[in-house]
Design an enzyme around this catalytic site. Structure first.
Site, PDB file in Angstrom:
ATOM      1  N   GLU A 204     -13.937   9.041  -0.803  1.00  0.00           N
ATOM      2  CA  GLU A 204     -14.485   8.566  -2.071  1.00  0.00           C
ATOM      3  C   GLU A 204     -15.965   8.908  -2.287  1.00  0.00           C
ATOM      4  O   GLU A 204     -16.817   8.016  -2.327  1.00  0.00           O
ATOM      5  CB  GLU A 204     -14.294   7.052  -2.183  1.00  0.00           C
ATOM      6  CG  GLU A 204     -12.847   6.616  -2.088  1.00  0.00           C
ATOM      7  CD  GLU A 204     -12.643   5.160  -2.483  1.00  0.00           C
ATOM      8  OE1 GLU A 204     -13.636   4.442  -2.675  1.00  0.00           O
ATOM      9  OE2 GLU A 204     -11.473   4.749  -2.630  1.00  0.00           O
TER      10      GLU A 204
ATOM     11  N   GLU B 267      -4.924   5.452  -0.202  1.00  0.00           N
ATOM     12  CA  GLU B 267      -5.217   4.016  -0.342  1.00  0.00           C
ATOM     13  C   GLU B 267      -4.578   3.510  -1.618  1.00  0.00           C
ATOM     14  O   GLU B 267      -4.700   4.134  -2.685  1.00  0.00           O
ATOM     15  CB  GLU B 267      -6.724   3.727  -0.440  1.00  0.00           C
ATOM     16  CG  GLU B 267      -7.494   3.873   0.841  1.00  0.00           C
ATOM     17  CD  GLU B 267      -8.979   3.517   0.675  1.00  0.00           C
ATOM     18  OE1 GLU B 267      -9.320   2.689  -0.203  1.00  0.00           O
ATOM     19  OE2 GLU B 267      -9.785   4.090   1.427  1.00  0.00           O
TER      20      GLU B 267
HETATM   21  C1  FCB Z   1     -11.976   1.688  -1.575  1.00  0.00           C
HETATM   22  C2  FCB Z   1     -12.565   1.948  -0.207  1.00  0.00           C
HETATM   23  C3  FCB Z   1     -12.039   1.036   0.866  1.00  0.00           C
HETATM   24  C4  FCB Z   1     -11.816  -0.368   0.360  1.00  0.00           C
HETATM   25  C5  FCB Z   1     -10.997  -0.354  -0.911  1.00  0.00           C
HETATM   26  C6  FCB Z   1     -10.674  -1.723  -1.454  1.00  0.00           C
HETATM   27  O1  FCB Z   1     -12.898   2.049  -2.538  1.00  0.00           O
HETATM   28  O2  FCB Z   1     -12.324   3.261   0.199  1.00  0.00           O
HETATM   29  O3  FCB Z   1     -12.910   1.095   1.949  1.00  0.00           O
HETATM   30  O4  FCB Z   1     -13.019  -1.009   0.204  1.00  0.00           O
HETATM   31  O5  FCB Z   1     -11.676   0.372  -1.884  1.00  0.00           O
END
Ligand code: FCB
Length: 458
Positions: free
Chosen positions: A161, A358
């Protein structure tokens, strides 16, 4: 009624070093920008920090055993740069920790997926990501880690990210190092992309059969109405939040409209010859992090710092959708549309696979007196998003896996420990308590199938 995923589809979970490891000053570990940022008064909810976190540094063997019990096929973790390197000097104890972790994963049949950078930059690097030299140091760091772990780790992600480590960190001041300078944020964003590209080139040369990629966070930005002002503000947010990163990685160009929007902030000396060719070095997998979709209208220019540096007039409009504990709207259709857009516009033509690296939700849940967490809301979130992934696959997107965020309740950055994303709870005594969602996800991982949401759930 169940929906089955393709043979070999990867089910797993993800964490990151600073959020779970603890052991912030052990075995010669140096400070990261997060160690420093957590000491800034008011930076983190309740003044919390990652000094102990989930104590995973000491509990990794039991945590890996738990992953195996939960049937996880892949575990995405990150390496803390200042735990393994002090300048150019290898910190052997820190390197051994990751080596043992990798061995334990492989012994239990869980594939290690290594992220080189999930935000814990060595605090000693002058200027952090605003300094082009940091990108050069990153390549050395990557090659050193690869030298020790590359014989066993086959999947490597450069960055997690970069939007967060640039715009959110250097323009909005919400994440470490907490700066509020939009020009610094533009510099950081370009240097992060450069670090990614150079590292892909270096790792490709060192290890041609490794699976290489980057994880980007996508928050689709939609206009609240057809009003041209709303349409334009959503376009500008989408430019810096999403296209600024994916476009150069796949095409070797920054998006022209976003460059025009950022012209007043763009340093003349930022991009050197060859930078964009490096940034667009071919990748094998694009990691997609998705939590929500945002709707914007054009409004008053915000007075304070904002990550939306090309759209300080963006005002988020909530729709009539349920919210997670982060206040994020639950919008699984957004994930299906995102995967199809990424496949059609970028990854598909390049022959690059997509993996959801994620996805998950914070809910205000804690163990009940019987020591159980019946998190039906999280099961519903995961099930609906997995259904959306399946719809994208049916429509032609090449999506190869889904990693739930997160394995454990952990340190949620500026929000501290109050926001719980885990499928496994961690109590004050550091006990791991699998929630109902972990048991449900275990069945998904074992059978490769998800029970379809009831129509009434939608
Ligand atoms: C993302 C991050 C991770 C976590 C999630 C909820 O932005 O990569 O580390 O904080 O959000």
């Amino acid at each position: 009624m169940a929906i089955g995923f393709p043979e070999g589809f990867l089910f797993g979970s993800a964490t990151s070093a600073y959020q779970i490891e603890g052991a912030a000053a052990e075995d010669g570990k140096r400070e990261s920008i997060w160690d420093v940022f957590c000491r800034v008064p008011g930076a983190i909810a309740n003044g919390e920090d990652g000094t102990v976190a989930c104590d995973h540094y000491h509990r990794h063997a039991a945590d890996v055993a738990l992953m195996a019990e939960l049937g996880l096929r892949t575990y995405r973790f990150s390496v803390c740069w200042p735990r393994v390197l002090d300048g150019d000097r290898v910190l052997e104890a820190g390197m051994d920790f990751y080596s043992r972790l990798v061995d334990e994963l492989l012994e239990r049949g869980v594939q290690p997926w290594l992220t080189l950078y999930h935000w814990d930059l060595p605090a000693s690097l002058p200027g952090g990501w605003t300094n082009r030299a940091t990108a050069e140091r990153f390549v050395d760091y990557a090659l050193t880690v690869h030298d020790r772990l590359g014989d066993r780790v086959r999947t490597w992600t450069t960055l997690n990210e970069p939007w967060c480590s640039s715009f959110l960190s250097y323009a909005a001041g919400v994440h470490a190092p907490g700066q509020t300078d939009p020009v610094a944020a533009v510099r950081a964003a370009h240097h992060l992309l450069l670090a990614h590209g150079w590292t892909v080139q270096a790792l490709r040369a060192a290890d041609p059969s490794a699976v290489l990629g980057v994880t980007l966070n996508f928050t689709p930005a939609l206009p609240a109405s057809d009003d041209p002002a709303d349409v334009d503000v959503a376009r500008r947010v989408d430019g810096t939040a999403n296209r600024f990163f994916v476009e150069p990685v796949f095409t070797g160009h920054y998006p022209a409209d976003t460059l025009a929007d950022l012209a007043p902030l763009w340093p003349d000396d930022l991009v050197a010859d060859g930078d964009l060719a490096a940034i667009s070095a071919p990748i094998d997998v694009l990691g997609v992090n998705y939590y929500t979709t945002n709707v914007f209208r054009a409004g008053e220019r915000s007075a304070g710092p904002t990550p939306h540096i090309s759209a300080p007039d963006a005002v988020q409009v909530l729709r009539d959708l349920p919210l997670t504990d982060m206040g994020w709207e639950i919008d699984p259709d957004g994930l299906r549309n995102l995967l199809l857009w990424l496949h059609t516009s970028y990854a598909g033509p390049a022959g690059t696979a997509l993996v959801v690296t994620e996805n998950g939700a914070a809910f205000d849940d804690r163990p009940d007196p019987a020591c159980f967490v019946d998190d039906q809301d999280r099961i519903d979130y995961l099930r609906r998003h997995l259904t959306a992934v399946h719809q994208a696959i049916e429509a032609g997107a090449d999506v190869r896996g889904y990693l739930a965020w997160s394995l454990l309740d952990n340190f949620e950055w500026a929000e501290g420990y109050g926001k719980r994303f885990g499928i496994v709870a961690v109590d004050a005594a550091q006990r791991r308590i699998p929630k109902a969602s972990a048991l449900w996800f275990r069945d998904v991982a074992r059978t490769g199938a998800v029970t379809k949401p009831h129509e009434t759930d939608r």
